[in-house]
Design a protein around this motif. Structure first.
Motif, short mmCIF file in Angstrom:
data_model
loop_
_atom_site.label_atom_id
_atom_site.label_comp_id
_atom_site.label_asym_id
_atom_site.label_seq_id
_atom_site.Cartn_x
_atom_site.Cartn_y
_atom_site.Cartn_z
N GLN A 1 -0.67 4.53 -0.78
CA GLN A 1 -1.45 5.73 -0.54
C GLN A 1 -1.24 6.16 0.91
OE1 GLN A 1 -5.49 4.60 -1.43
NE2 GLN A 1 -5.39 5.65 -3.38
N ALA B 1 2.02 0.58 4.84
CA ALA B 1 1.39 1.88 5.09
C ALA B 1 2.41 2.98 4.82
CB ALA B 1 0.89 1.98 6.54
N MET C 1 0.86 -1.19 0.00
CA MET C 1 0.00 0.00 0.00
C MET C 1 0.89 1.23 0.00
SD MET C 1 -2.60 1.31 2.96
CE MET C 1 -4.03 0.51 2.32
N THR D 1 -1.90 6.92 4.57
CA THR D 1 -2.82 6.25 5.48
C THR D 1 -2.93 7.03 6.78
OG1 THR D 1 -0.98 4.89 6.25
CG2 THR D 1 -2.35 3.94 4.57
N THR E 1 -4.32 3.41 10.97
CA THR E 1 -4.04 2.37 9.98
C THR E 1 -2.56 2.00 10.00
OG1 THR E 1 -5.86 3.19 8.62
CG2 THR E 1 -4.27 1.75 7.54
#
Length: 185
Positions: free
Chosen positions: A3, A159, A1, A5, A9
């Motif tokens: 993006q 993250a 991932m 966060t 998260t």
């Protein structure tokens, strides 16, 4: 991932054994739970970092390092308290608390209490220190933005906690507690 966060998260990713990226005082860092051997191994592989080098641990306050500082005489803790929070990483004798991949081939462990508000908030939310090593592949310049994190690591992180860098122009000074010697200015 990759993006950005939210904090919750990122903390959940850490607790699940993930590796995250986050802004530090001067450069972007990679972090994980310093007690999770699999996460440490993955982080070192992502960086292509020699495990013998060890990594820095970062905390929100000196109290979070209590297990790593247990047995260290109070007078030896004074320089730590005087310089923290701030951009000084201290090499302190390992009392047996540090994992081998944190310590590397050394008998000391590298500790820093960050003055970066987001790093401190992340450590508080996580409930303890985190690994803090520059977000780059070994021998390459560290990432300076979330966009650079994406370019370097793509989707291999769990993250990305976006935010501004802390305004320092270089990574933390590294000092040896026993000798007082500066190893990185």
């Amino acid at each position: 991932m990759t993006q950005a966060t939210p904090l919750a998260t990122a903390v959940a990713a850490l607790r699940a054994g993930g590796v995250i990226a986050y802004p530090t005082e001067a450069v972007w860092g990679l972090g994980c739970d310093p007690d999770d051997e699999a996460a440490l191994t993955r982080l070192l592989r992502l960086k292509a970092r020699d495990p013998a080098k060890g990594v820095i641990l970062v905390a929100a306050d000196i109290g979070q390092f209590a297990p790593w500082l247990a047995g260290l005489p109070r007078d030896q803790q004074a320089p730590l308290a005087a310089s923290w929070p701030g951009p000084t990483t201290w090499l302190v004798p390992d009392n047996g608390r540090a994992r081998p991949l944190v310590r590397g081939a050394h008998d000391r462990v590298a500790l820093r209490v960050s003055d970066h508000p987001l790093v401190a908030e992340l450590c508080r939310a996580f409930g303890g220190p985190l690994v803090s090593t520059s977000a780059n592949r070994a021998g390459e310049p560290p990432a300076m933005s979330a966009a650079e994190i994406q370019a370097i690591f793509g989707e291999r992180l769990d993250a990305v906690l976006d935010g501004p860098l802390g305004g320092h122009d270089r990574p933390s000074t590294i000092r040896d507690l026993a000798s007082g010697r500066v190893l990185r200015a």
